[in-house]
Design a protein around this motif. Structure first.
Motif, mmCIF file in Angstrom:
data_model
loop_
_atom_site.group_PDB
_atom_site.id
_atom_site.type_symbol
_atom_site.label_atom_id
_atom_site.label_comp_id
_atom_site.label_asym_id
_atom_site.label_seq_id
_atom_site.Cartn_x
_atom_site.Cartn_y
_atom_site.Cartn_z
ATOM 1 N N GLY A 196 0.815 -1.203 0.000
ATOM 2 C CA GLY A 196 0.000 0.000 0.000
ATOM 3 C C GLY A 196 0.852 1.257 0.000
ATOM 4 N N ALA A 197 0.450 2.241 -0.793
ATOM 5 C CA ALA A 197 1.230 3.468 -0.920
ATOM 6 C C ALA A 197 1.272 4.254 0.392
ATOM 7 N N ARG A 198 0.189 4.187 1.161
ATOM 8 C CA ARG A 198 0.121 4.996 2.387
ATOM 9 C C ARG A 198 0.461 4.195 3.632
ATOM 10 N N ARG A 199 0.736 2.904 3.462
ATOM 11 C CA ARG A 199 1.095 2.050 4.586
ATOM 12 C C ARG A 199 0.011 2.047 5.649
ATOM 13 N N ARG A 200 -1.244 2.116 5.251
ATOM 14 C CA ARG A 200 -2.364 2.103 6.173
ATOM 15 C C ARG A 200 -2.928 0.698 6.286
ATOM 16 N N GLU A 201 -3.520 0.410 7.439
ATOM 17 C CA GLU A 201 -4.064 -0.919 7.694
ATOM 18 C C GLU A 201 -5.169 -1.274 6.704
#
Length: 395
Positions: free
Chosen positions: A60-65
């Motif tokens: 994921g580009a935003r490193r969000r769960e």
């Protein structure tokens, strides 16, 4: 029955701190399992290949769960992150990032906890922390309807596994499950409250009390009060396998939910609700549940598994689902915060008024977050707080 651990799978691209938080409940292949981490990585394992082989890894580009996953068809995978649902193209997933993104679905008021696609691949449903469920038209991506009725976070949504049906069910931290007709109305068609829903054991033990008109009122006398958690509903699933002529009657009507008090509840979404007349008839002879189905006589609304909190889960049950390759549909697997994986025969339990005894269990070393099945490989896939996908066989 026994649960036998198989060789676990770990993706080299996943860091040691990346716990698995979600699994796809509708796998592209019966030999594959798709999982996601708390830092936005999606990994698809082919269970027929060696341990380090995988079909793709998406970071994921935003490193969000990633809170939820579901497959639409051979190529389209939906995943929820924050308040957005993203559709990915599996044919482009060899490279990370937006190259694989087909479209985004927005409009949720808070973090999306669950997603599902109907049997006809026509609708997408997403549920969120704001207590709302949004149904999208997959032909154009537009919002069909917003469903409101829960007072807490909606933790799971599942469409009924029946072609041509626009019905779905939801589970929530308000301890209630709701049935909806997405195309007909924005309010629930039917509601079950885990604090006072009527089970077969309640009926047979003579513990039935008059139900309060308000479903959120006091706990029913037939339910087992828990000292640690209220029965918040943490998951919801319908049977996804192929049925046979000998299966439990009305299997396509039955859903299962994992509860915060450690119990697992199986209920019939077509049940009209127990009326005063049903309670008044408690002296009548019990019908044959094995031959007519646990809900056939209309007296009970659910089957409770592990309601005593001792022989089942000793802490919150976090996930539960039907074993899809079991053609009678009577076997359920559940996982919990107590680090246990349990197997139940819910039809036998209803038939014999059993006291919540699982037919198989295995102790793990970490809290279980989610489970799914690779039907062709006959593997139970388990996501816990580690970065490794655990696999089990049911013998």
């Amino acid at each position: 029955m026994t649960l036998e651990p198989l060789e676990p799978r770990r993706a080299p691209a996943v860091a040691d701190t990346d716990a698995l938080v979600a699994l796809a409940h509708r796998a592209r292949s019966g030999n594959e399992c798709t999982c996601a981490t708390g830092r936005g990585t999606i990994v698809n394992f082919d269970l027929r290949e060696p341990n380090d082989a995988r079909a793709f890894v998406v970071r994921g580009a935003r490193r969000r769960e990633v809170n939820a996953l579901t497959w639409r068809n051979e190529h389209a995978l939906f995943h929820a992150s924050d308040a957005v649902v993203v559709e990915l193209d599996a044919r482009k997933m060899s490279a990370a990032g937006d190259a694989a993104v087909i479209r985004r679905f927005e409009g949720a008021g808070d973090v999306v906890n669950g997603v599902d696609v109907d049997q006809d691949d026509a609708m997408l449903a997403a549920c969120d922390d704001a207590g709302e469920v949004i149904a999208y038209d997959l032909s154009n991506g537009e919002i069909l309807r917003k469903l409101r009725g829960h007072d807490g976070c909606v933790t799971a949504v599942a469409f009924r596994r029946k072609r041509g049906a626009s019905e779905c069910a939801t589970a929530s931290t308000d301890c209630r499950a709701m049935k909806w007709d997405v195309k007909a109305k924005s309010v629930p068609v039917r509601t079950w409250d885990a604090r006072n829903v009527l089970s077969a054991e309640d009926y047979d033990c003579g513990k039935i009390t008059a139900r309060a008109e308000d479903e959120s009122a006091s706990i029913d006398a037939g339910a087992s009060a828990k000292a640690f958690n209220p029965p918040m509903l943490h998951s919801l699933a319908f049977y996804r396998g192929e049925t046979s002529e000998e299966n439990a009657p009305g299997l396509r009507r039955v859903a299962v939910s994992a509860c915060g008090d450690g119990s697992v509840i199986v209920f019939d979404i077509d049940h009209p609700g127990v009326s005063g007349g049903s309670r008044a008839s408690k002296g009548k002879k019990k019908s044959s549940l094995a031959s007519a189905g646990p809900f056939a006589d209309g007296r009970v609304e659910c089957v409770r598994l592990g309601a005593d909190g001792v022989r089942g889960h000793t802490n919150a049950a976090t996930c539960a689902d039907f074993v899809p390759w079991n053609r009678t549909g009577d076997v359920i697997v559940s996982g919990g915060a107590d680090r246990r994986l349990l197997v139940w025969n819910w039809v036998d339990e209803a038939s014999h008024a059993a006291r919540g005894l699982p037919v198989a269990s295995i102790e793990r070393d970490r809290k279980i977050n989610d489970l799914a099945f690779a039907a062709d490989s006959r593997a139970i896939c388990v996501a816990d707080t580690s970065p490794t996908l655990k696999l089990f066989a049911l013998r």
